[in-house]
Design an enzyme around this catalytic site. Structure first.
Site, PDB file in Angstrom:
ATOM      1  CD  GLU A  28      -2.808  -1.421   2.437  1.00  7.26           C
ATOM      2  OE1 GLU A  28      -3.638  -0.134   3.376  1.00  7.26           O
ATOM      3  OE2 GLU A  28      -3.598  -1.997   2.621  1.00  7.26           O
ATOM      4  CG  HIS A  65      -6.388   0.395   5.099  1.00  8.41           C
ATOM      5  ND1 HIS A  65      -4.837   0.073   5.096  1.00  8.41           N
ATOM      6  CD2 HIS A  65      -6.916   0.291   5.544  1.00  8.41           C
ATOM      7  CE1 HIS A  65      -4.575  -0.235   6.078  1.00  8.41           C
ATOM      8  NE2 HIS A  65      -5.302  -0.356   6.688  1.00  8.41           N
TER       9      HIS A  65
END
Length: 532
Positions: free
Chosen positions: A263, A281
């Site tokens: 990420e 997220h």
């Protein structure tokens, strides 16, 4: 003079007001955390630092923080704080471990429904002016089996919501007892059985070596055909490439992911696949959750700066300053004993019995218990702390009992921890010697005197010649230096143990060589959080 707190990330106005109302001199600069040089320049002026995820409290920042006493993280993750550096400098690091549980659980349920009914794709199609009713054939969730991997705080909330939606819920969690499973209304199963039975699978475990790729390519191949997988926990729990292939081949009907192995996720094997729902997220991204953690961290930091009370500390027990001076070494020992039990126990725990003998029997048992429990749970959840650990253990239905007794042996004080499962009881005892170092003094009822080190190897065997030679030769031939070597036995020719304190982690091939000698019943590497 009033304590000064810097808020270097975005916190709510209500949180800022809490500091002001408590008499704290607060400096609210929500964008300062992004400016590393400016943060280094000013951090020395403050007693407290309140952050979210944008501010990086690195070793350099902590070194420059000459007056800093506490760092408060509004949220659970503290990856952006150098905790060892903070601990070394006496700075407490706090988080808010339960403020976003409901929000994350609700997001998992939303993702489950989205992938069941293909809502994102249907939405995009309809916005594009199409009317493809026959294309988006979904599936009901009522009556379907949901497999929950991880039935802790967030996982148990998901179980409750799923039961309300009339799903059948099965759960895998090494720490989940039968009693707790019955209490939350789920069926406790092993992971292989969950893989074969579940129509939907949702993950709610931290990312550790034990949980990395818990849904591996091999396990994905064993899943029930047509399963749908939801991951709102941590990236890296699922082999994303293997899952993508399974979706392309039609063995997996869909997936919904909020977290990814890398990420920010700019590209991923799952992107662009049919019936794969992805979000950036967002598990904790609700106004309520963000407000809750902001208010909690403001209260916690104010309490500490004004009264010395410690709550939700990552690197310090919740005890008074006076107690900490005496209890510090015993708190560390309690954590090591719990960590030993956690690393040695693969079965669900039913109970933990803790005995305090001699001088330690008069100390703060709640703090010591918390250290033991945190040590046990840390194997599966590195984010656990001494405040959250008792709550997490209670959620799993594990009973913790404490016994105090007057000095009953050769030691002025010792702690003994016994873990009870359906199959066995396992105990370990330890004390603090005059040099201030922790020692194991008994394992499985066998008396020993073993200094506790960061890297250790534990073996069991029948008492017979050749054990010392096998251990010493194997380690020496493979370049592993032994710092301390301790043996113990129950009786002559009876059960025996050896525990080695080594300079570095022993590679698995070296352990395999020990196993291949046929002399040992068990060979296990142990790791303890001890500075070298």
């Amino acid at each position: 003079m009033a304590p000064r707190v810097l808020i270097s990330d975005k916190l709510s106005d209500a949180a800022v007001q809490i500091f002001k109302d408590r008499g704290i001199d607060v400096d609210f600069q929500p964008d300062l955390g992004k400016d590393k040089d400016k943060l280094l320049e000013v951090i020395g002026q403050y007693d407290g630092l309140a952050i979210r995820s944008a501010t990086k409290a690195t070793e350099k920042v902590i070194e420059a923080a000459t007056n800093l006493k506490v760092i408060g993280r509004a949220g659970i993750g503290v990856d952006n704080v150098d905790i060892p550096a903070a601990s070394k400098k006496g700075i407490i690091v706090m988080n808010t471990p339960f403020g976003n549980s409901i929000t994350t659980a609700e997001h998992a349920i939303a993702m489950l429904m989205s992938v069941a009914r293909q809502i994102p794709e249907a939405n995009a199609s309809t916005h594009a002016g199409k009317w493809e009713k026959s294309r988006f054939m979904g599936t009901e969730i009522t009556g379907k089996t949901l497999g929950v991997i991880g039935a802790g705080n967030i996982g148990s909330i998901v179980c409750s919501r799923a039961l309300g939606l009339k799903m059948k819920v099965i759960a895998y969690d090494p720490f989940l007892s039968e009693e707790r499973a019955t209490e939350i209304g789920v069926e406790k199963v092993e992971l292989d059985e969950l893989a074969k039975r579940a129509d939907f699978i949702t993950l709610h475990v931290p990312f550790t070596e034990a949980t990395k790729n818990i849904l591996s390519a091999e396990r994905i191949a064993q899943l029930k055909p047509g399963v749908r997988i939801v991951n709102c926990a941590r990236g890296g729990l699922v082999d994303e490439a293997a899952l993508a292939e399974a979706i392309k081949e039609g063995r997996v009907a869909g997936a919904a992911f909020d977290v990814f192995a890398e990420e920010p996720a700019k590209e991923n094997p799952l992107f662009g696949l049919p019936n794969v729902v992805v979000t950036p997220h967002l598990g904790a991204a609700t106004s309520e959750a963000q407000e809750n953690v902001a208010l909690q961290v403001a209260e916690q930091m104010s309490d500490y700066l004004l009264t010395g009370a410690v709550t939700n500390a990552i690197n310090m027990p919740s005890i008074s300053a006076e107690e900490a001076k005496v209890m510090g070494p015993w708190i560390a020992l309690a954590g090591h004993l719990g960590n030993f039990v956690g690393q040695m126990t693969d079965e669900p725990l039913k109970a933990i019995n803790i005995l305090y003998d001699g001088q330690v029997s008069g100390m703060n048992a709640a703090a010591l218990n918390s250290a033991v429990i945190a040590g046990i749970l840390r194997r599966g959840n590195p984010e656990v702390n001494m405040v959250s650990a008792p709550v997490m253990m209670k959620e799993r239905g594990v009973k913790v009992s404490t016994t105090r007794q007057d000095q009953s042996g050769m030691f002025e004080g010792y702690i003994k921890v016994t873990a009870v499962t359906d199959k066995r009881e396992r105990s370990v005892a330890g004390t603090i010697f005059s040099d201030g170092k922790p020692r194991f003094i008994q394992i499985k009822g066998i008396n020993i005197d073993a200094e506790i080190g960061r890297h250790m190897v534990y073996t069991t065997n029948q008492d017979e010649p050749g054990i010392i030679g096998a251990l010493g030769n194997t380690m020496g031939q493979n370049g592993v230096n032994i710092a301390n070597f301790t043996l113990g036995r129950s009786t002559k020719k009876g059960e025996a143990i050896a525990i080695l304190y080594v300079d570095e982690q022993v590679p698995e091939p070296v352990l395999d060589k020990l196993r291949q000698t046929g002399l040992f019943q068990q060979v296990k590497v142990l790791e303890f959080d001890i500075a070298e």
